[in-house]
Design an enzyme around this catalytic site. Structure first.
Site, PDB file in Angstrom:
ATOM      1  N   GLU A  19      10.686  15.222  15.733  1.00  0.00           N
ATOM      2  CA  GLU A  19      10.494  14.830  14.451  1.00  0.00           C
ATOM      3  C   GLU A  19       9.401  16.097  13.593  1.00  0.00           C
ATOM      4  O   GLU A  19       9.145  16.001  14.262  1.00  0.00           O
ATOM      5  CB  GLU A  19       9.894  13.559  13.574  1.00  0.00           C
ATOM      6  CG  GLU A  19      10.970  13.388  12.466  1.00  0.00           C
ATOM      7  CD  GLU A  19      10.522  11.815  12.196  1.00  0.00           C
ATOM      8  OE1 GLU A  19       9.198  11.383  12.359  1.00  0.00           O
ATOM      9  OE2 GLU A  19      11.497  10.781  11.544  1.00  0.00           O
TER      10      GLU A  19
ATOM     11  N   GLU B 242      10.438   1.041  10.209  1.00  0.00           N
ATOM     12  CA  GLU B 242      11.325   1.777  10.139  1.00  0.00           C
ATOM     13  C   GLU B 242      11.133   3.336  10.220  1.00  0.00           C
ATOM     14  O   GLU B 242       9.762   3.893   9.455  1.00  0.00           O
ATOM     15  CB  GLU B 242      12.228   2.098   8.581  1.00  0.00           C
ATOM     16  CG  GLU B 242      12.273   0.461   8.386  1.00  0.00           C
ATOM     17  CD  GLU B 242      13.632   0.000   8.886  1.00  0.00           C
ATOM     18  OE1 GLU B 242      14.333   1.102   9.187  1.00  0.00           O
ATOM     19  OE2 GLU B 242      14.280  -1.415   8.472  1.00  0.00           O
TER      20      GLU B 242
ATOM     21  N   CYS C  65      13.212  10.802   7.372  1.00  0.00           N
ATOM     22  CA  CYS C  65      13.356   9.938   8.702  1.00  0.00           C
ATOM     23  C   CYS C  65      14.953  10.326   9.328  1.00  0.00           C
ATOM     24  O   CYS C  65      14.872  10.256  10.374  1.00  0.00           O
ATOM     25  CB  CYS C  65      12.546   8.364   8.421  1.00  0.00           C
ATOM     26  SG  CYS C  65      13.919   7.136   7.369  1.00  0.00           S
TER      27      CYS C  65
ATOM     28  N   LYS D 170       0.660  -1.379   0.107  1.00  0.00           N
ATOM     29  CA  LYS D 170      -0.439  -0.253  -0.110  1.00  0.00           C
ATOM     30  C   LYS D 170       1.048   0.939   0.321  1.00  0.00           C
ATOM     31  O   LYS D 170       1.313   1.451   0.601  1.00  0.00           O
ATOM     32  CB  LYS D 170      -1.103   0.129   1.360  1.00  0.00           C
ATOM     33  CG  LYS D 170      -2.006   1.048   1.160  1.00  0.00           C
ATOM     34  CD  LYS D 170      -2.781   1.828   2.091  1.00  0.00           C
ATOM     35  CE  LYS D 170      -1.907   2.693   2.765  1.00  0.00           C
ATOM     36  NZ  LYS D 170      -1.727   4.011   2.588  1.00  0.00           N
TER      37      LYS D 170
HETATM   38  P1  NAI Z   1       2.366   8.037   9.123  1.00  0.00           P
HETATM   39  O1  NAI Z   1       2.751   7.212   9.401  1.00  0.00           O
HETATM   40  O2  NAI Z   1       0.349   8.018   8.896  1.00  0.00           O
HETATM   41  O3  NAI Z   1       2.137   7.032   6.629  1.00  0.00           O
HETATM   42  C1  NAI Z   1       2.266   5.730   6.806  1.00  0.00           C
HETATM   43  C2  NAI Z   1       1.878   5.367   5.525  1.00  0.00           C
HETATM   44  O4  NAI Z   1       1.202   4.475   6.981  1.00  0.00           O
HETATM   45  C3  NAI Z   1       1.483   5.822   5.424  1.00  0.00           C
HETATM   46  O5  NAI Z   1       1.013   4.670   3.645  1.00  0.00           O
HETATM   47  C4  NAI Z   1      -0.288   5.210   5.766  1.00  0.00           C
HETATM   48  O6  NAI Z   1      -2.036   5.373   4.742  1.00  0.00           O
HETATM   49  C5  NAI Z   1       0.056   4.275   6.134  1.00  0.00           C
HETATM   50  N1  NAI Z   1      -1.108   4.663   7.549  1.00  0.00           N
HETATM   51  C6  NAI Z   1      -1.326   5.525   8.869  1.00  0.00           C
HETATM   52  N2  NAI Z   1      -2.260   4.537  10.007  1.00  0.00           N
HETATM   53  C7  NAI Z   1      -2.094   4.096   9.209  1.00  0.00           C
HETATM   54  C8  NAI Z   1      -2.529   2.522  10.325  1.00  0.00           C
HETATM   55  N3  NAI Z   1      -3.667   2.719  11.216  1.00  0.00           N
HETATM   56  N4  NAI Z   1      -2.307   1.313  10.042  1.00  0.00           N
HETATM   57  C9  NAI Z   1      -1.730   1.176   9.382  1.00  0.00           C
HETATM   58  N5  NAI Z   1      -1.002   2.161   7.937  1.00  0.00           N
HETATM   59  C10 NAI Z   1      -1.212   3.110   8.323  1.00  0.00           C
HETATM   60  O7  NAI Z   1       3.004   9.122   8.489  1.00  0.00           O
HETATM   61  P2  NAI Z   1       2.030  10.576   8.309  1.00  0.00           P
HETATM   62  O8  NAI Z   1       0.816  10.986   8.418  1.00  0.00           O
HETATM   63  O9  NAI Z   1       2.282  10.567   6.029  1.00  0.00           O
HETATM   64  O10 NAI Z   1       3.432  11.925   8.253  1.00  0.00           O
HETATM   65  C11 NAI Z   1       3.348  12.142   9.761  1.00  0.00           C
HETATM   66  C12 NAI Z   1       4.664  11.693  10.471  1.00  0.00           C
HETATM   67  O11 NAI Z   1       5.039  10.721   9.818  1.00  0.00           O
HETATM   68  C13 NAI Z   1       5.559  13.134   9.710  1.00  0.00           C
HETATM   69  O12 NAI Z   1       5.424  14.829  10.039  1.00  0.00           O
HETATM   70  C14 NAI Z   1       6.867  12.847   9.596  1.00  0.00           C
HETATM   71  O13 NAI Z   1       6.810  12.973  11.267  1.00  0.00           O
HETATM   72  C15 NAI Z   1       6.489  11.309  10.183  1.00  0.00           C
HETATM   73  N6  NAI Z   1       7.189  10.228   8.999  1.00  0.00           N
HETATM   74  C16 NAI Z   1       7.816   9.901   8.933  1.00  0.00           C
HETATM   75  C17 NAI Z   1       8.300   8.924   7.624  1.00  0.00           C
HETATM   76  C18 NAI Z   1       9.912   7.884   7.938  1.00  0.00           C
HETATM   77  O14 NAI Z   1      10.447   8.174   6.773  1.00  0.00           O
HETATM   78  N7  NAI Z   1      10.218   7.953   8.702  1.00  0.00           N
HETATM   79  C19 NAI Z   1       8.157   8.569   6.644  1.00  0.00           C
HETATM   80  C20 NAI Z   1       6.724   9.113   6.509  1.00  0.00           C
HETATM   81  C21 NAI Z   1       5.935  10.435   7.508  1.00  0.00           C
END
Ligand code: NAI
Ligand code: MG
Length: 794
Positions: free
Chosen positions: A397, A266, A300, A192
């Site tokens: 972050e 990750e 990240c 996804k």
């Molecule tokens: P997120 O963690 O919500 O999204 C990442 C993925 O997880 C997306 O595909 C999303 O649809 C999915 N997701 C969301 N809720 C879920 C759930 N309950 N169960 C399974 N999958 C789920 O991150 P978001 O909201 O896009 O970004 C928020 C913050 O997260 C950013 O400001 C940043 O600080 C952090 N982030 C960190 C990343 C990294 O590479 N470490 C990447 C993206 C965001």
């Protein structure tokens, strides 16, 4: 105007990359995409679609399907069906498919790059020169592992169906990090993409079709967090691989707890960028540009905390401000733009709020004199100085182009500040003194360390975190273990064994009466706890009876509680640094001596084991001695490797101890289990809190007398007896415990995995009885690989 004046004021003209081919591709699909399931495109069951936008101008690019639980179920079924054939497909054939993916990505590199830039807002310079080439590299590299799996991972098998959830910051690159190793090892996947950036994954699905990949091997479901959650919860999924926020990672940890699903996470980071006073400052400034302004800081492992040695701080800041003034923010498709658009308004607001907080908390803000485009989602490069170590912007972050600078005086203080975070993903160290740089590299708790460099990635090098940055590695040989299991032993999910417990009758009427009056009662022995190198009475003041399989009362052990665990963890933490730094030779010597002392008392242990388990005690003591020898042997032989990353540098992949570990021992073969699990963990430099099996704890409490007579440093090996699940929960919840190995019933697996979500500690679930894991598995579980990139070249 003179020529010199002209050279100084030379403005940039626009240098846009054409968007047309990508827009044509979208148009060819009428700007609307379905789900890719079982090799075919279909509409979502819900008939719901949502828009994906270009963050640089807020224009709609296309509509993508919102997959629901029904679609997830279809996709998992398709993947399960495909798994039968794919897992039997020879490695060489899988290698050919992965090779074809790499080739296709290269052949359509520019289309992918432009599409990625449109959907995400990152500069074309980055998608074209970094993201997409690395994607191809990942598929090539893993084609090689598919080819070599049979010989290099002999005895290992694929897991089955893997659910993969990825973020929006490196859409296609994260897809390749997930899909390439999974397929190479013979798994099938349901992936996804993030809701902000689904388009390149859909183009990739077309590639899967065009190369004739068997239907169902790769399934792509677009959707939001609800779709992700449905995938996580689907019982037909054998493993979840997630990249994204720590918050969602924690939810997933809890949701999969006890399900037997394998998990790799990750997550976020707050990585330090350390500049020592002997660093090449101009290089370090360019390093900062790559650390925090690469991909708008939405990385990240972004070097978001600048730690600079006091004497050079002002000079560094001055150079940095001059460089920031020259950075260009704007149209991501412009080839001369450094910083593109922030992915979405919600992320822009988050950045603005955190910057506001920084100002309120008293840090000094600096931004360039020019303004960013008013249309679209843009944010200027930002530097905070005079940042307090505990302030919000030093700890949270921000995920934007915002750098928080702090100063340090000594290397010790630098390490302390660097490690003053809940995360542990990466670090950059800048110094011309290689001795200093490597010394610091070994002391920073982070999965990747870059020396005089930053944000270097390659498929041959593992990437992943410690602590709340998650667990598991992606890339390198170390990343493959996430996608395989031992071929012989069936998956724990499929097994269930009864634990042995004394019969109720025996429990209620323990035979305390001596057989005859002439019987000389033995001196009542009190098995205490063993904490910090000393025998300790349990805090509860209670003891617990221990019975033989036939119901005989054998003795009593202390009923340890929360407080005893806390004391033991404290002792183990205090002992950790010295034990980790002790030479491997030294640790081996101590383990050999432990074996020697155990052999002195082989008779006594043999009887004890027999009494506790009814098994052949003598054979088990012999096996335990051998296990201690094996552990000692590995102490100085569990080596790292040098990854051949294609940049002029050596990448040292070093297995490091995890830290303070809780080990809850299995019921079978209590002494052997203790020697094999604890011995191996100890050999590699971890310190331990061991909870013996509740059915055979006396073997372990006898063992502390062996510990007392050997040279094992106080606090390295602690023993707390008591109720397994109560103590397991305390260990799993404890923020200063880095890993928990739990051998116990399924219900306990759920308990421990869920409780471990607090600090994202590593967990390893075993069954209370049955064969013990092999040493190679234990060695891997007892370590995490740190990759240290050391560039060379004069
Ligand atoms: P997120 O963690 O919500 O999204 C990442 C993925 O997880 C997306 O595909 C999303 O649809 C999915 N997701 C969301 N809720 C879920 C759930 N309950 N169960 C399974 N999958 C789920 O991150 P978001 O909201 O896009 O970004 C928020 C913050 O997260 C950013 O400001 C940043 O600080 C952090 N982030 C960190 C990343 C990294 O590479 N470490 C990447 C993206 C965001
Ligand atoms: Mg988008």
């Amino acid at each position: 105007m003179t020529l010199t004046e002209l050279m100084e004021t030379l403005p940039y003209g626009p240098a846009p990359e054409a968007a047309q081919p990508a827009l044509d591709w979208l148009k060819a699909h009428q700007g609307k995409f379905g789900l890719f399931i079982g090799g075919k495109w279909r509409d979502p069951a819900s008939q719901e679609w949502f828009a994906t936008l270009n963050p640089a101008n807020a224009q709609k690019l296309a509509e993508v399907a919102q997959a629901s639980a029904v679609d997830v179920d279809e996709a998992v079924k398709a993947a399960r069906k495909a798994f039968i054939g794919w897992s039997q497909t020879p490695g060489h054939v899988r290698a050919r498919y992965l090779y074809a993916m790499a080739r296709q990505v290269q052949k359509h590199a520019r289309l992918f790059a432009v599409l990625e830039t449109l959907d995400n807002g990152k500069p074309i310079r980055e998608t074209r020169d970094i993201d997409i080439p690395l994607v191809a590299r990942h598929f090539y590299y893993h084609a090689g592992w598919a080819q070599l799996m049979e010989s290099e991972l002999a005895g290992y098998a694929p897991l089955g169906v893997v659910g993969q959830i990825i973020p929006w910051n490196f859409p296609l690159l994260m897809l390749s990090w997930k899909i390439a190793p999974a397929l190479a090892m013979g798994n099938t996947v349901v992936l996804k993409p993030a809701e902000f950036t689904p388009l390149t994954a859909l183009l990739f699905a077309e590639i899967c079709q065009s190369i004739g990949l068997p239907p169902g091997v790769v399934n792509i479901l677009t959707g939001d967090g609800k779709t992700g959650a449905a995938l996580v919860e689907h019982p037909g999924v054998d493993k979840i691989a997630f990249t994204g926020s720590t918050e969602v990672g924690r939810l997933i940890r809890k949701a999969t707890a006890g399900s037997g699903k394998k998990l790799s996470l990750e997550l976020g980071g707050k990585s330090p960028f350390l500049v020592f006073e002997d660093a090449d400052l101009d290089s370090a400034v360019e390093g900062v540009v790559d650390a925090i302004w690469f991909n708008q800081g939405q990385v990240c492992c972004a070097g978001s905390r600048l730690l600079v040695q006091e004497g050079i701080a002002e000079r560094m800041y001055t150079k940095l401000r001059a460089r920031m003034e020259k950075l260009r923010v704007g149209n991501p498709l412009d080839k001369a733009v450094d910083i593109g658009a922030i992915v979405a308004p919600v992320q822009l607001q988050k950045i603005q709020q955190l910057v506001q907080k920084g100002v309120e908390e008293g840090a000094r803000l600096w931004q360039p004199s020019w303004a960013v485009p008013s249309e679209g989602c843009f944010y200027p490069p930002t530097l905070f100085t005079e940042v307090a170590p505990a302030s919000t912007i030093a700890q949270e972050e921000i995920f934007g182009p915002v750098l928080a600078a702090l100063t340090f005086r000594t290397p010790e203080e630098a390490v302390r500040l660097a490690n003053n975070t809940r995360y542990g993903l990466a670090a950059s160290i800048w110094s011309e003194d290689i001795n200093l740089a490597l010394d610091i590299a070994t002391q920073i708790k982070a999965g990747t360390i870059w020396i005089n460099s930053t944000n270097l990635f390659d498929a041959a090098s593992g990437f992943g975190g410690y602590r709340e940055s998650g667990f598991g590695r992606e890339g390198g040989k170390e990343g493959l273990w996430e996608y395989v299991k031992k071929a012989e032993s069936p998956h724990p999910k499929a097994q269930s064994r009864k634990t042995r417990a004394p019969s109720r009758a025996a429990k209620e009427t323990p035979s305390l009466q001596p057989a005859t009056f002439s019987f000389q009662p033995p001196i009542d022995r009190t098995a205490k706890l063993f904490i910090g190198g000393r025998q300790a009475r349990p805090d509860s003041g209670y003891s617990k009876a221990v019975y033989a399989p036939d119901g005989q009362l054998l003795g009593e052990v202390g009923l340890g509680n929360r407080k005893d665990i806390r004391n033991a963890v404290e002792a183990a933490r205090a002992a950790f640094e010295a034990w980790r730094k002790a030479s491997a030779h030294n640790r081996a010597q101590i383990l050999y001596f432990l074996a020697e002392n155990l052999s002195e008392r082989a008779e006594e242990f043999g009887h004890r084991i027999h009494a506790q388990t009814g098994q052949d005690g003598h054979a088990e003591v012999e096996a335990a001695l051998e296990a201690l020898f094996t552990a000692a042997a590995w102490a100085d032989k569990y080596e790292g490797v040098v990854h051949p990353t294609p940049i002029r540098n050596v990448t040292l992949a070093i297995p490091e101890p995890i830290g303070v570990m809780g080990i809850l021992c299995p019921d079978d073969q209590p002494l052997l289990a203790l020697a094999r699990l604890a011995g191996t963990a100890l050999a590699l430099g971890n310190t331990l809190v061991v909870v013996p099996s509740p059915l055979a704890p006396l073997v372990a409490t006898d063992f502390y007398q062996v510990l007392e007579t050997s040279d094992i440093p106080a606090g390295t090996f602690n023993i707390v007896t008591g109720e397994r699940d109560e103590l397991a929960k305390t260990l799993a919840e404890h923020d200063d415990v880095d890993a928990v190995w739990y051998a116990g019933p399924q219900a306990g697996h759920a308990l421990v995995e869920r409780a471990s979500a607090g600090n994202m500690k590593r967990t390893w679930m075993l069954l209370p009885s049955g064969p013990l894991p092999n040493t190679d598995e234990i060695l891997r579980q007892a370590t995490q690989v740190k990759n240290i990139w050391v560039p060379y070249g004069a």
